[in-house]
Scaffold this motif. Structure first.
Motif, PDB file in Angstrom:
ATOM      1  N   TYR A   1      -6.515  20.053  32.611  1.00  0.00           N
ATOM      2  CA  TYR A   1      -7.066  18.787  33.081  1.00  0.00           C
ATOM      3  C   TYR A   1      -5.776  18.001  33.567  1.00  0.00           C
ATOM      4  CZ  TYR A   1     -11.681  18.823  30.744  1.00  0.00           C
ATOM      5  OH  TYR A   1     -12.564  19.052  30.167  1.00  0.00           O
TER       6      TYR A   1
ATOM      7  N   GLU B   1     -12.268  19.266  34.642  1.00  0.00           N
ATOM      8  CA  GLU B   1     -11.412  20.076  34.282  1.00  0.00           C
ATOM      9  C   GLU B   1     -11.278  21.246  35.372  1.00  0.00           C
ATOM     10  OE1 GLU B   1     -11.396  23.389  30.448  1.00  0.00           O
ATOM     11  OE2 GLU B   1     -13.273  22.852  31.265  1.00  0.00           O
TER      12      GLU B   1
ATOM     13  N   ALA C   1      -7.336  26.847  31.582  1.00  0.00           N
ATOM     14  CA  ALA C   1      -8.162  25.836  32.191  1.00  0.00           C
ATOM     15  C   ALA C   1      -7.045  24.417  31.776  1.00  0.00           C
ATOM     16  CB  ALA C   1      -9.191  25.569  31.204  1.00  0.00           C
TER      17      ALA C   1
ATOM     18  N   ASP D   1      -5.830  13.606  31.251  1.00  0.00           N
ATOM     19  CA  ASP D   1      -6.678  13.598  30.092  1.00  0.00           C
ATOM     20  C   ASP D   1      -7.170  11.893  29.978  1.00  0.00           C
ATOM     21  OD1 ASP D   1      -6.885  15.978  29.420  1.00  0.00           O
ATOM     22  OD2 ASP D   1      -5.354  15.831  27.846  1.00  0.00           O
TER      23      ASP D   1
END
Length: 215
Positions: free
Chosen positions: A190, A153, A188, A193
């Motif tokens: 990613y 992350e 935040a 995923d």
């Protein structure tokens, strides 16, 4: 890739840091094991087994088990710095990198690293964090910089960059939030995923918007 080129790449992955920590070495375990294996295949190593055993005995006699990985790396760096010629430097690498490899934690699976006292982990990729962050093609409003957690992350912060850099050196095991504070996290993200990965420099990298390539 030649042994010297691999060592250069390993140094580049650590970045410009004053001290290489145990966690940083563990994060590069795959490359260290690959280098160690190549060193053990050389004629120099095979003809210097007795000297290698003496090095190991000296470390294990004077150094607690939990400190042997860092101690062996420090030993290697000292020998590289003190080497009078490139030939001696190569010899130091061949005889000492297998010692560094020896004290890595046991592997838990192909391509995976273990972060001590942390259950989440992701494979280490070949991209720098600034390259991963650039893929998002946007920068959260108010964020001063970004870092990456052990699970892949990317966290964005509004705290002063200097404070985040200091926290980055402390936040490998228990995460950055415990050192910077949740109130300073503004976003935040990613990168993917379905295919999480860590940047090769995730342990030390603090990315600012000036470093991002917005195409």
């Amino acid at each position: 890739m030649k042994l010297r080129d691999q060592m250069t790449e390993l140094f580049n992955r650590f970045g410009d840091v004053e001290v290489v920590t145990r966690d940083m070495l563990v994060a590069q375990a795959d490359m260290i094991r690959d280098i160690g294996a190549k060193c053990r295949e050389t004629g120099l190593f095979k003809h210097s087994q007795e000297q290698f055993d003496e090095f190991v005995a000296a470390i294990e006699a004077d150094t607690p088990a939990e400190d042997r990985l860092v101690q062996s790396w420090t030993w290697l760096m000292n020998r590289i710095v003190q080497a009078p010629t490139s030939l001696h430097m190569n010899g130091a690498i061949v005889l000492t990198m297998p010692i560094v490899e020896r004290y890595l934690p046991e592997e838990t699976g192909p391509g995976l690293i273990v972060i001590p006292e942390c259950d989440a982990y992701a494979p280490v990729g070949c991209m720098a964090l600034k390259e991963i962050v650039s893929e998002r093609q946007q920068w959260p409003e108010g964020a001063t910089c970004a870092t990456q957690e052990a699970d892949g992350e990317v966290l964005y912060w509004d705290a002063p960059v200097e404070a985040v850099i200091e926290g980055r050196h402390k936040g490998v095991k228990d995460g950055m939030i415990s050192h910077i504070g949740i109130k300073h996290q503004v976003d935040a993200w990613y990168a993917d995923d379905d295919k999480l990965q860590l940047a090769r420099d995730w342990i030390t990298a603090v990315v600012t918007p000036e470093q991002i390539n917005f195409s």
